[in-house]
Structure formats: C-alpha cells, structure tokens
Design a protein around this motif. Structure first.
Motif, PDB file in Angstrom:
ATOM      1  N   SER A 184      33.446  48.282  41.242  1.00 14.56           N
ATOM      2  CA  SER A 184      34.318  47.786  40.296  1.00 14.56           C
ATOM      3  C   SER A 184      35.456  48.681  39.860  1.00 14.56           C
ATOM      4  O   SER A 184      35.360  50.097  40.259  1.00 14.56           O
ATOM      5  CB  SER A 184      33.482  47.622  38.586  1.00 14.56           C
ATOM      6  OG  SER A 184      32.976  48.621  38.369  1.00 14.56           O
ATOM      7  N   TYR A 202      38.326  44.517  37.511  1.00 14.87           N
ATOM      8  CA  TYR A 202      37.963  43.623  38.811  1.00 14.87           C
ATOM      9  C   TYR A 202      36.646  44.046  39.423  1.00 14.87           C
ATOM     10  O   TYR A 202      36.430  45.562  39.274  1.00 14.87           O
ATOM     11  CB  TYR A 202      38.881  44.035  40.071  1.00 14.87           C
ATOM     12  CG  TYR A 202      38.682  43.310  41.289  1.00 14.87           C
ATOM     13  CD1 TYR A 202      38.652  41.866  41.668  1.00 14.87           C
ATOM     14  CD2 TYR A 202      38.057  44.091  42.152  1.00 14.87           C
ATOM     15  CE1 TYR A 202      38.230  41.435  42.719  1.00 14.87           C
ATOM     16  CE2 TYR A 202      37.455  43.435  43.377  1.00 14.87           C
ATOM     17  CZ  TYR A 202      37.551  42.278  43.729  1.00 14.87           C
ATOM     18  OH  TYR A 202      37.379  41.565  44.819  1.00 14.87           O
ATOM     19  N   ASN A 207      34.299  39.042  42.921  1.00 15.94           N
ATOM     20  CA  ASN A 207      35.471  38.921  43.679  1.00 15.94           C
ATOM     21  C   ASN A 207      36.302  38.267  42.451  1.00 15.94           C
ATOM     22  O   ASN A 207      37.026  37.273  42.783  1.00 15.94           O
ATOM     23  CB  ASN A 207      35.492  38.112  44.930  1.00 15.94           C
ATOM     24  CG  ASN A 207      36.692  38.141  45.491  1.00 15.94           C
ATOM     25  OD1 ASN A 207      37.494  39.038  45.320  1.00 15.94           O
ATOM     26  ND2 ASN A 207      36.974  37.143  46.146  1.00 15.94           N
ATOM     27  N   SER A 208      36.441  38.687  41.187  1.00 19.02           N
ATOM     28  CA  SER A 208      37.034  38.018  40.235  1.00 19.02           C
ATOM     29  C   SER A 208      37.448  39.361  39.228  1.00 19.02           C
ATOM     30  O   SER A 208      36.732  40.291  38.994  1.00 19.02           O
ATOM     31  CB  SER A 208      36.115  37.062  39.346  1.00 19.02           C
ATOM     32  OG  SER A 208      35.035  38.035  38.620  1.00 19.02           O
ATOM     33  N   SER A 209      38.763  38.955  38.364  1.00 16.94           N
ATOM     34  CA  SER A 209      39.241  39.930  37.585  1.00 16.94           C
ATOM     35  C   SER A 209      39.315  39.338  36.280  1.00 16.94           C
ATOM     36  O   SER A 209      39.246  38.185  35.907  1.00 16.94           O
ATOM     37  CB  SER A 209      40.580  40.205  38.069  1.00 16.94           C
ATOM     38  OG  SER A 209      41.334  39.076  37.832  1.00 16.94           O
ATOM     39  N   SER A 223      42.372  42.384  44.628  1.00 16.02           N
ATOM     40  CA  SER A 223      40.958  42.803  45.033  1.00 16.02           C
ATOM     41  C   SER A 223      41.182  44.223  45.759  1.00 16.02           C
ATOM     42  O   SER A 223      40.262  45.005  45.872  1.00 16.02           O
ATOM     43  CB  SER A 223      40.411  41.873  46.138  1.00 16.02           C
ATOM     44  OG  SER A 223      41.336  41.695  47.216  1.00 16.02           O
TER      45      SER A 223
END
Length: 475
Positions: A184, A202, A207-209, A223
């Motif tokens: 992260s 992130y 795979n997300s913020s 990413s």
C-alpha cells in the motif's frame, strides 16, 4: 595420449606446460601476419545469456591457438587448443562456462557483468611462431532494468512534472522506483504522516484508492504511486510526502516540493507574488555538469542565509552559511567542495552526480529576525547508454504472438518503441508492460514484419538500440 605426457613434464601446471609447448612466450611481440577476425554473436549480450566469440579467417598449418583475458598478461589464459592432438587445455581464467572449438571460436555460457572486458586470441605456427594476435572487447549489459520491477537498489524518488506550474494548471508528482513487493501507499500534505493531512491511499490487493481527510477533490492517485493535481492554486505550494509499505511492513518515505508560480496569477495577494523563490538552472542536468540554484526576491535588510541539502535544517545537512555583515562564508558538514555561494543568495553546484538529486533548502534571516524559507528540486541524470533489445522469435507465423524486451543499464529511464525508424503506433493487438520496456504483439499480421528498436531516454539524453528484424510467415 602423447600430449598428456608432454604437458605433464617438468613440474608445471597444465596451462604453463601448454604455453611452453606452443612457445608463446618467445614470440609475444611478433607482428601479426594473418588477418584473423572475431565477431561477437550476439553483438550485444545481457547478463544470463550465452555469447559466441566466432573466429573467421583462421590461419592454416597451425600448431595451436589460445584465448586469454585482457590484452597483455599471458597468465590470464582461458584455454589452449592443440591441433596436433585435437585436445584443449584449460587455463587459470577458465570458469567452467567456456567451450573452445576446433575452429578457434569460444563459447561462453551464462555471462555476468564480470565477463566484461578484452579477450585476446592468438595462433601459433607449427614452428612455434606467433602467427596472429587479435583482441575483441566484450560488453555484458546488466539486466538491472527488469520489466515492471525496478532495481531493488534504486531509491524511491518523486519528480514534479513540470518542475514549476502556474496557478490553474495541472501537475503530476511522478514516482520512480516503487518497491517490488508493494502492499500500500499513502500521500500526505507536508512533511508529516499524520492522518489529518492524508490526501489519499492506494491498496494494491484491492487495486483501489481512497481519499483522505486532506483530499480536496482535485487529486488523483494512480497504481504506479504518482499523484495528479488539477487546477492548482498558490495554496498548494509546499511539501508532499509519499509513504510506502511492502508486504513485510517495511516503510519508505520520499518527499517532493510543489512549486506553484504565482507571477501570472490574479488570485493572490501581490505581496505573495514577490515571495522568496529558487529556480534550478538548468531544470535537468547531466552528470558532470553544473546547476545554479538561482534565488529571487531576497529579503530586504538580509543578515544571513544558509543552504541545506534536503528538507532538514540541521548541522548535519548544512552546506554553507553566509553572513552579510562580515561577508564571510562558513562551510557546513554537507559541503562537498563542489559548491560555491554568492552574495545574492544563489548556490552553484559543480561536477554534479545522481547523488546530488533531491531537495535543497534556503533559510534567510533579516535584521528583524524574520525567517523566510524556500526550497528547490535538483534533478541530475546519467547520460543514457545504448539499450539492448531481445525478441522471443525473429520469425513467427501469422496469428501467433511475439514479445520484444528492452534492457537498459540506466535507472530513472523511460522507454519508447520504433518501427522501421518511425515512432511505433500502438494497435489494439499490442500491449506494453507498466514500465514500457516490454512490447507484446498478439495475433501477428504480415504488416507487423519489419525492424523494431527501443529508445532509452531521460530529460538530458537518449540512446537507441540496434534494430531487430521480425519476419512473418503465412500458415
């Protein structure tokens, strides 16, 4: 064999006995009488690959030939081949990866960077005379640049693109050398890592913020760790901190200073537009060059100013301190003897290296003991070296796939691709790896046949690989 008994006499090692048998020592400096040519196949080789040092125009009626490391030292023998007995004798520089053939060629397997250097091939006549003496330089390129995985030795850094931005524009805080095993990452406003100044985070697994308390709605985190600022204002000037965590919970921090140019802005106080500022000249420098940290809008009634390497104004990071009253300069612990300070506050860095890359801090104090601080980012790059390109297969059938890989010894480098000496126009059948150093063509067509090259570039230089031809055959 008879040669075995000959080479075992007089108490010498096998290599020394082979030298005596061939009488090389006596004729080391004799002129070359035959034009032997050596080719490296491939011409450029990357760590872990195999290379053939192919010999052409081998003289006739030879007693023996031998390979050596270097140019002059006869003790650095790799192998000697006796044509009379059709046997070879290994020398002290034989690593177990070399094979000497009867045509003179030398095969080296699984090369390393330590194999870089000169290789010398000598031939000896049946009368024991030196017939030819030919050398070749073998350059083994590092596989340091692995697609999608920067070197673990490379330091996490952030680059502001562009270095200075006018209010109302957009700027990308571009991240280099993310940890390979990233779990992260977190962006913060300022130099601290408190929750209340967190802009966004992130998480690789998802795979997300997620936005943080300091998110203004104008920031986007990607990413690859980079942070995009849109519609910047003069209030966005200042430090930003990136914190990364890998799967072993190891933390790494990097800082960047965002410089917002207020000279063209109408939104702020006129006094703010005359704030203390620093312009690096040039914005991007090549190793060995110079960078001038040019200071603008010094305080009136200035008494002293001090320069620091980095963001911390402690004695360990002080480069120099200048006193206006005494007109004296006191060098600090971080002074490398390559810095020159001027009375207008500017600082000249000479003979710069990549290690000089980073933030520099200027602290000024006036007669009213008013303290004003400014920061500047110095970017120093190595000159790009020629990259090496590899292809999974140079001849493929239509509808199959092919992968091109670009290797470069440089860090902080970008890659672009060329096709038939023109910039490659990507199609829906082509994909690039995250670092763009690997190109995959899916469902190959006839029009994909041609010459491919990769170009390694940074802001100060670029180099293009040798071309690799791709042939496409119909089913």
């Amino acid at each position: 064999m008879v040669v075995s008994s000959e080479l075992s006499s007089k108490g010498h090692t096998p290599w020394q006995r082979a030298l005596l048998t061939a009488s090389i020592l006596t004729y080391w400096l004799l002129p070359t009488t035959a034009r032997v040519i050596i080719h490296s196949l491939p011409l450029q080789v990357v760590e872990g690959e195999n290379v053939l040092l192919r010999v052409d125009n081998l003289p006739e009626n030879l007693l023996a030939f031998a390979w050596y490391r270097g140019l002059m030292n006869l003790k650095l023998g790799i192998a000697l081949y006796s044509l009379c007995y059709n046997v070879d004798v290994t020398g002290p520089e034989h690593s177990g990866r070399e094979t000497l053939y009867s045509n003179g060629s030398l095969w080296i397997q699984n090369v390393t960077r330590e194999d870089t250097g000169y290789y010398t091939f000598r031939t000896i006549s049946q009368r024991g005379e030196l017939v030819s003496n030919t050398s070749i330089f073998l350059q083994v390129y590092s596989s340091l640049f692995i697609c999608g995985r920067p070197s673990f030795l490379a330091k996490l850094t952030i680059e502001s693109v562009p270095p200075s931005i006018a209010a109302g524009g957009s700027v990308l805080l571009l991240v280099h050398n993310l940890p390979e095993d990233l779990q992260s990452l977190f962006w913060y406003k300022g130099l601290t890592v408190f929750n209340k100044v967190e802009i966004a985070r992130y998480r690789k697994a998802k795979n997300s913020s997620e936005p943080g308390p300091a998110h203004s709605g104008r920031e986007t985190v990607y990413s690859n760790g980079s942070l995009l600022f849109q519609d910047v204002t003069w209030k966005d000037s200042g430090f930003y901190t990136l914190r990364t965590l890998n799967r072993h919970r190891k933390m790494e921090l990097a800082h960047v200073y965002l410089q917002v140019d207020t000279s063209l802005s109408l939104c702020c106080d006129p006094l703010e537009s005359a704030q203390l500022s620093i312009d690096p000249v040039p914005q991007y420098a090549a190793e060995g060059g110079s960078v001038l940290l040019q200071v603008h809008n010094l305080l009136e009634g200035l008494q002293t100013f001090s320069w620091y390497k980095g963001v911390h104004s402690t004695q360990d990071f002080k480069i120099a301190e200048y006193s206006i009253a005494t007109k004296s300069i006191i060098r600090g612990r971080a002074h490398s003897r390559r810095e020159t300070g001027y009375t207008n506050g500017s600082l000249l860095l000479q003979d710069v290296t990549e290690k000089d890359t980073g933030l520099y801090t200027l602290i000024t104090i006036d007669s009213n003991v008013r303290v004003v601080t400014a920061h500047a980012q110095v970017n120093v790059h190595k000159l790009a070296t020629q990259p090496v390109m590899r292809v999974t297969d140079s001849t493929v059938r239509v509808q199959s796939s092919v992968i091109f890989t670009c290797f470069s010894d440089n860090t902080r480098i970008s890659i672009r691709w060329l096709f038939n000496n023109q910039s490659l126009q990507l199609t829906e059948r082509m994909t690039l790896s995250p670092s763009k150093c690997q190109l995959t063509i899916h469902s190959v067509r006839n029009e994909d046949a041609g010459e491919y090259q990769c170009e390694a570039f940074n802001p100060v230089s670029s180099k293009t690989s040798l071309p690799v031809s791709l042939a496409v055959m119909n089913e």
